[in-house]
Design a protein around this motif. Structure first.
Motif, PDB file in Angstrom:
ATOM      1  N   SER A 116       0.893  -1.158   0.039  1.00 57.64           N
ATOM      2  CA  SER A 116      -0.024   0.155  -0.071  1.00 57.64           C
ATOM      3  C   SER A 116       1.051   1.257   0.027  1.00 57.64           C
ATOM      4  N   LEU A 117       2.015   1.333   0.960  1.00 54.65           N
ATOM      5  CA  LEU A 117       2.909   2.344   1.020  1.00 54.65           C
ATOM      6  C   LEU A 117       3.505   2.588  -0.376  1.00 54.65           C
ATOM      7  N   ARG A 118       3.914   1.315  -1.215  1.00 53.36           N
ATOM      8  CA  ARG A 118       4.669   1.748  -2.494  1.00 53.36           C
ATOM      9  C   ARG A 118       3.524   2.130  -3.303  1.00 53.36           C
ATOM     10  N   ALA A 119       2.554   1.749  -3.328  1.00 55.79           N
ATOM     11  CA  ALA A 119       1.336   2.259  -4.304  1.00 55.79           C
ATOM     12  C   ALA A 119       1.260   3.680  -4.105  1.00 55.79           C
ATOM     13  N   ASP A 120       0.908   4.030  -2.871  1.00 55.18           N
ATOM     14  CA  ASP A 120       0.740   5.513  -2.591  1.00 55.18           C
ATOM     15  C   ASP A 120       1.782   6.373  -2.982  1.00 55.18           C
ATOM     16  N   GLU A 158       3.843  13.134   2.930  1.00 56.37           N
ATOM     17  CA  GLU A 158       4.414  13.070   4.225  1.00 56.37           C
ATOM     18  C   GLU A 158       3.038  12.571   5.234  1.00 56.37           C
ATOM     19  N   ALA A 159       1.867  12.905   5.108  1.00 52.09           N
ATOM     20  CA  ALA A 159       1.019  12.314   5.934  1.00 52.09           C
ATOM     21  C   ALA A 159       0.837  10.770   5.758  1.00 52.09           C
ATOM     22  N   LEU A 160       0.758  10.398   4.379  1.00 53.64           N
ATOM     23  CA  LEU A 160       0.894   8.721   4.277  1.00 53.64           C
ATOM     24  C   LEU A 160       2.032   8.109   4.861  1.00 53.64           C
ATOM     25  N   VAL A 161       3.382   8.534   4.934  1.00 53.24           N
ATOM     26  CA  VAL A 161       4.307   8.307   5.453  1.00 53.24           C
ATOM     27  C   VAL A 161       3.859   8.370   7.081  1.00 53.24           C
ATOM     28  N   ALA A 162       3.539   9.333   7.606  1.00 53.92           N
ATOM     29  CA  ALA A 162       3.503   9.317   8.920  1.00 53.92           C
ATOM     30  C   ALA A 162       2.370   8.435   9.487  1.00 53.92           C
ATOM     31  N   GLU A 163       1.387   8.245   8.605  1.00 51.63           N
ATOM     32  CA  GLU A 163       0.394   7.232   8.995  1.00 51.63           C
ATOM     33  C   GLU A 163       0.737   5.965   9.109  1.00 51.63           C
ATOM     34  N   LEU A 190      11.261  -5.953   7.003  1.00 48.86           N
ATOM     35  CA  LEU A 190      10.619  -4.947   7.021  1.00 48.86           C
ATOM     36  C   LEU A 190      11.849  -3.888   6.659  1.00 48.86           C
ATOM     37  N   GLU A 191      13.059  -4.010   6.985  1.00 51.41           N
ATOM     38  CA  GLU A 191      14.067  -3.073   6.284  1.00 51.41           C
ATOM     39  C   GLU A 191      14.250  -2.993   5.023  1.00 51.41           C
ATOM     40  N   THR A 192      14.199  -4.540   4.310  1.00 50.09           N
ATOM     41  CA  THR A 192      14.270  -4.674   3.075  1.00 50.09           C
ATOM     42  C   THR A 192      13.064  -4.123   2.184  1.00 50.09           C
ATOM     43  N   ALA A 193      11.861  -4.247   2.658  1.00 52.70           N
ATOM     44  CA  ALA A 193      10.760  -3.539   2.041  1.00 52.70           C
ATOM     45  C   ALA A 193      10.990  -2.021   2.045  1.00 52.70           C
ATOM     46  N   LEU A 194      11.375  -1.391   3.263  1.00 52.52           N
ATOM     47  CA  LEU A 194      11.468  -0.072   3.024  1.00 52.52           C
ATOM     48  C   LEU A 194      12.495   0.499   2.477  1.00 52.52           C
ATOM     49  N   ASP A 195      13.663  -0.329   2.065  1.00 59.10           N
ATOM     50  CA  ASP A 195      14.749   0.129   1.426  1.00 59.10           C
ATOM     51  C   ASP A 195      14.156   0.049   0.122  1.00 59.10           C
ATOM     52  N   SER A 196      13.414  -1.035  -0.326  1.00 59.91           N
ATOM     53  CA  SER A 196      12.954  -1.150  -1.903  1.00 59.91           C
ATOM     54  C   SER A 196      12.020  -0.169  -2.122  1.00 59.91           C
ATOM     55  N   ALA A 197      11.085   0.248  -1.188  1.00 62.65           N
ATOM     56  CA  ALA A 197      10.281   1.314  -1.357  1.00 62.65           C
ATOM     57  C   ALA A 197      10.749   2.781  -1.856  1.00 62.65           C
ATOM     58  N   GLY A 198      11.768   2.977  -1.012  1.00 64.98           N
ATOM     59  CA  GLY A 198      12.923   4.170  -0.698  1.00 64.98           C
ATOM     60  C   GLY A 198      13.354   4.387  -2.334  1.00 64.98           C
TER      61      GLY A 198
END
Length: 207
Positions: A116-120, A158-163, A190-198
């Motif tokens: 969901s985060l990557r899509a947003d 920023e709101a999406l990331v904070a949420e 979680l670390e891998t997914a966040l890095d991939s999204a970044g």
């Protein structure tokens, strides 16, 4: 989710906990929560009547230590634990399955949240590319409008990331507070997914 303990299993498991050493009531409830990965957190109204029944059967004794009532197994209780060791192995296997199920649910929830985060983020980046292109081709005043639109999208991102941060942090804290286990592999994922999204966001922003 089916009950953690089948009929009669809780009684035997209480004896097994006391066979490891004397415990007071709260310690027993905490041990049950810890060993079930937070899937079962019994109330005092569930535990104390069963302890009283075990005491009546001569399998448990109790003593007062300050403000705490400490329960200890008797020789008869120890003999029952020994004679039913096979049943205890089955109970332990069931508890292990419950913990694995909880871990799988946490991982699944995290994967869905990351999708969901990557899509947003991708949608926000697409909107930004569109508004930037419009601003480049447009006269000065519409360009200013496009910049204002981009700032709105920035606030939205920023709101999406904070949420997302708040939701994941809350889920993780609640899981650990219930006595659940947080394995290294889950945090690594979680670390891998966040890095991939970044990285995906960086590529999208570069166009």
């Amino acid at each position: 989710m089916p009950p953690v303990f089948s009929h009669g299993d809780l009684r035997l498991y209480l004896l097994n906990l006391l066979d490891e050493g004397p415990r007071h009531g709260y310690d027993i409830m905490q041990a049950l929560s810890d060993r079930t990965g937070g899937t079962y957190t019994p109330s005092a109204g569930t535990i104390y009547p069963r302890l009283a029944k075990l005491e009546e059967e001569g399998l448990v004794t109790k003593s007062v230590d300050g403000r705490k009532t400490v329960y200890a197994i008797t020789p008869a209780g120890h003999a029952e634990v020994e004679s039913r060791s096979g049943e205890l192995e089955g109970i332990e296997a069931g508890l292990a399955d419950s913990v694995r199920l909880i871990a799988d649910e946490v991982r699944g929830s995290m994967r869905e949240a990351m999708k969901s985060l990557r899509a947003d983020l991708a949608a926000a980046a697409q909107d930004e590319r569109g508004t930037t292109k419009t601003a480049t081709d447009a006269p000065p005043y519409p360009y200013d409008d496009a910049r204002a639109a981009s700032r709105e999208q920035l606030h939205r991102a920023e709101a999406l990331v904070a949420e997302f941060r708040g939701r994941i942090r809350g889920d993780l804290r609640a899981h650990v507070a219930r006595g659940g286990q947080l394995a290294d592999s889950i945090v690594d994922e979680l670390e891998t997914a966040l890095d991939s999204a970044g990285r995906a966001l960086s590529r999208a922003l570069r166009g």
